[in-house]
Design an enzyme around this catalytic site. Structure first.
Site, PDB file in Angstrom:
ATOM      1  N   GLY A   1       0.777  -1.229  -0.201  1.00  0.00           N
ATOM      2  CA  GLY A   1      -0.203   0.111   0.032  1.00  0.00           C
ATOM      3  C   GLY A   1       0.758   1.378  -0.045  1.00  0.00           C
ATOM      4  O   GLY A   1       0.229   2.462   0.055  1.00  0.00           O
TER       5      GLY A   1
ATOM      6  N   TRP B   1       2.149   2.891  -2.382  1.00  0.00           N
ATOM      7  CA  TRP B   1       1.796   3.873  -3.742  1.00  0.00           C
ATOM      8  C   TRP B   1       0.326   4.294  -3.290  1.00  0.00           C
ATOM      9  O   TRP B   1      -0.005   5.364  -3.604  1.00  0.00           O
ATOM     10  CB  TRP B   1       1.782   2.905  -4.973  1.00  0.00           C
ATOM     11  CG  TRP B   1       3.168   3.019  -5.528  1.00  0.00           C
ATOM     12  CD1 TRP B   1       4.206   3.128  -4.843  1.00  0.00           C
ATOM     13  CD2 TRP B   1       3.430   3.021  -7.028  1.00  0.00           C
ATOM     14  NE1 TRP B   1       5.417   3.001  -5.880  1.00  0.00           N
ATOM     15  CE2 TRP B   1       4.962   3.090  -7.165  1.00  0.00           C
ATOM     16  CE3 TRP B   1       2.627   3.018  -8.206  1.00  0.00           C
ATOM     17  CZ2 TRP B   1       5.691   3.094  -8.330  1.00  0.00           C
ATOM     18  CZ3 TRP B   1       3.351   3.023  -9.300  1.00  0.00           C
ATOM     19  CH2 TRP B   1       4.616   2.909  -9.585  1.00  0.00           C
TER      20      TRP B   1
ATOM     21  N   ASP C   1      -5.155  -6.085  -5.699  1.00  0.00           N
ATOM     22  CA  ASP C   1      -4.249  -6.914  -5.401  1.00  0.00           C
ATOM     23  C   ASP C   1      -4.870  -8.325  -5.112  1.00  0.00           C
ATOM     24  O   ASP C   1      -5.947  -8.319  -4.498  1.00  0.00           O
ATOM     25  CB  ASP C   1      -3.303  -6.649  -4.258  1.00  0.00           C
ATOM     26  CG  ASP C   1      -1.974  -7.002  -4.400  1.00  0.00           C
ATOM     27  OD1 ASP C   1      -0.978  -6.433  -4.721  1.00  0.00           O
ATOM     28  OD2 ASP C   1      -1.746  -8.353  -4.261  1.00  0.00           O
TER      29      ASP C   1
ATOM     30  N   ASP D   1      -7.394 -11.402  -8.756  1.00  0.00           N
ATOM     31  CA  ASP D   1      -6.347 -11.734  -9.719  1.00  0.00           C
ATOM     32  C   ASP D   1      -6.601 -10.860 -11.128  1.00  0.00           C
ATOM     33  O   ASP D   1      -7.763 -11.075 -11.431  1.00  0.00           O
ATOM     34  CB  ASP D   1      -6.189 -12.995 -10.016  1.00  0.00           C
ATOM     35  CG  ASP D   1      -4.970 -13.460 -10.839  1.00  0.00           C
ATOM     36  OD1 ASP D   1      -4.414 -12.410 -11.583  1.00  0.00           O
ATOM     37  OD2 ASP D   1      -4.571 -14.625 -10.765  1.00  0.00           O
TER      38      ASP D   1
ATOM     39  N   ASP E   1       3.061  -0.959 -10.211  1.00  0.00           N
ATOM     40  CA  ASP E   1       4.246  -1.339  -9.689  1.00  0.00           C
ATOM     41  C   ASP E   1       4.573  -2.974  -9.753  1.00  0.00           C
ATOM     42  O   ASP E   1       5.329  -3.223  -8.980  1.00  0.00           O
ATOM     43  CB  ASP E   1       4.360  -0.586  -8.411  1.00  0.00           C
ATOM     44  CG  ASP E   1       6.033  -0.739  -8.265  1.00  0.00           C
ATOM     45  OD1 ASP E   1       6.858  -0.513  -8.876  1.00  0.00           O
ATOM     46  OD2 ASP E   1       6.185  -0.492  -6.839  1.00  0.00           O
TER      47      ASP E   1
ATOM     48  N   LYS F   1       5.758  -0.712 -14.395  1.00  0.00           N
ATOM     49  CA  LYS F   1       7.047  -1.091 -14.309  1.00  0.00           C
ATOM     50  C   LYS F   1       7.409  -2.137 -15.078  1.00  0.00           C
ATOM     51  O   LYS F   1       6.785  -2.967 -15.310  1.00  0.00           O
ATOM     52  CB  LYS F   1       7.132  -1.572 -12.944  1.00  0.00           C
ATOM     53  CG  LYS F   1       8.606  -1.760 -12.329  1.00  0.00           C
ATOM     54  CD  LYS F   1       9.040  -1.912 -11.069  1.00  0.00           C
ATOM     55  CE  LYS F   1       8.394  -3.203 -10.316  1.00  0.00           C
ATOM     56  NZ  LYS F   1       8.661  -3.104  -8.858  1.00  0.00           N
TER      57      LYS F   1
END
Length: 251
Positions: A48, A50, A67, A83, A106, A146
């Site tokens: 958490g 971000w 998540d 998911d 990320d 990312k």
């Protein structure tokens, strides 16, 4: 003191859940991502860090974290547990949020130590984030993903660039020196039904403040120089922005 220790200790002192919080701060400072009132979606958001930064910087905006792991409660933040590879999770996210101004990812794969494999898996995760952005990102919205540097990076960047005004590569100072991670930032999502160079006939239905004619293509606004209300003209698309474009008459 190593860079890792510096940001780890700083996060502990300032109450952030992860050192990666500083990466988002630096990405935002560099690429101007988060504005007051924005709706922000963070993919792969646990634990958490971000989400904390996004909540601070959106002020009265909306922040949603996704998540597979449970995310401990954060003031002003909503969470979706699921998911992202499953349709049900993506459908729940789209239904709950509607449109977002910023999609963040990320996400990183479980590391194997095999560089090419880890790179390929990171690209796969980045493409999942791009798919989510295609579903929920508003015109003009931004995407941050990312990825580990490698041979598939150029293709991923080109695919993102196809859907945004431009793409830039950012490596935050908070990234570990030994890491090959970087962030691709897509700025200004394009949802226009036309592309630069297209030629088509349009009806001029209004006049803009600068005197250009205004036409609509599937609710998308085109400014046409040298055209007047009531005309039907043949035009060539000269420039395309997320919410409007510019055309020259060619008839």
């Amino acid at each position: 003191m190593s860079g890792r220790d510096e940001y780890y200790n700083k996060a502990k002192q300032q109450g952030y859940r992860s050192r990666s919080a500083y990466k988002l701060q630096q990405l935002d400072d560099t690429a101007d991502l988060i504005a007051s009132g924005d709706t922000v979606i963070d993919l792969g958001a646990a634990p958490g860090g971000w989400l904390q930064v996004a909540a601070e910087r959106t002020d009265d905006g909306r922040v949603v974290g996704v998540d597979r792991q449970r995310i401990e409660s954060i003031d002003g933040v909503e969470t979706v547990r699921g998911d992202l590879t499953e349709d049900d999770t993506q459908a729940e996210l789209a239904e709950r949020v509607g449109e977002a101004d910023l999609v963040l990812s990320d996400m990183a794969p479980n590391m194997t130590g095999e560089y090419d494999l880890d790179h390929a898996r990171s690209v796969h995760l980045a493409r999942q984030a791009l798919d989510v952005a295609r579903t929920v990102l508003a015109p003009g919205g931004d995407l941050v993903v990312k990825v580990f540097d490698g041979r598939d990076l150029d293709d991923l960047e080109a695919d993102i660039e196809d859907e945004f005004e431009y793409v830039r590569t950012v490596r935050p100072e908070a990234s570990r020196d030994e890491s090959s991670e970087l962030y691709l930032v897509g700025k200004g999502r394009m949802t226009a039904p036309v592309e630069t160079g297209d030629e088509l006939s349009v009806e001029i239905t209004d006049t803009g403040d600068e005197g250009d004619g205004i036409a609509k293509v599937e609710e998308y606004t085109l400014f046409v120089s040298g055209a007047e209300e009531g005309e039907t003209v043949r035009v060539r698309i000269e420039d395309v922005k997320p919410r409007f474009g510019f055309a020259e008459r060619i008839d």
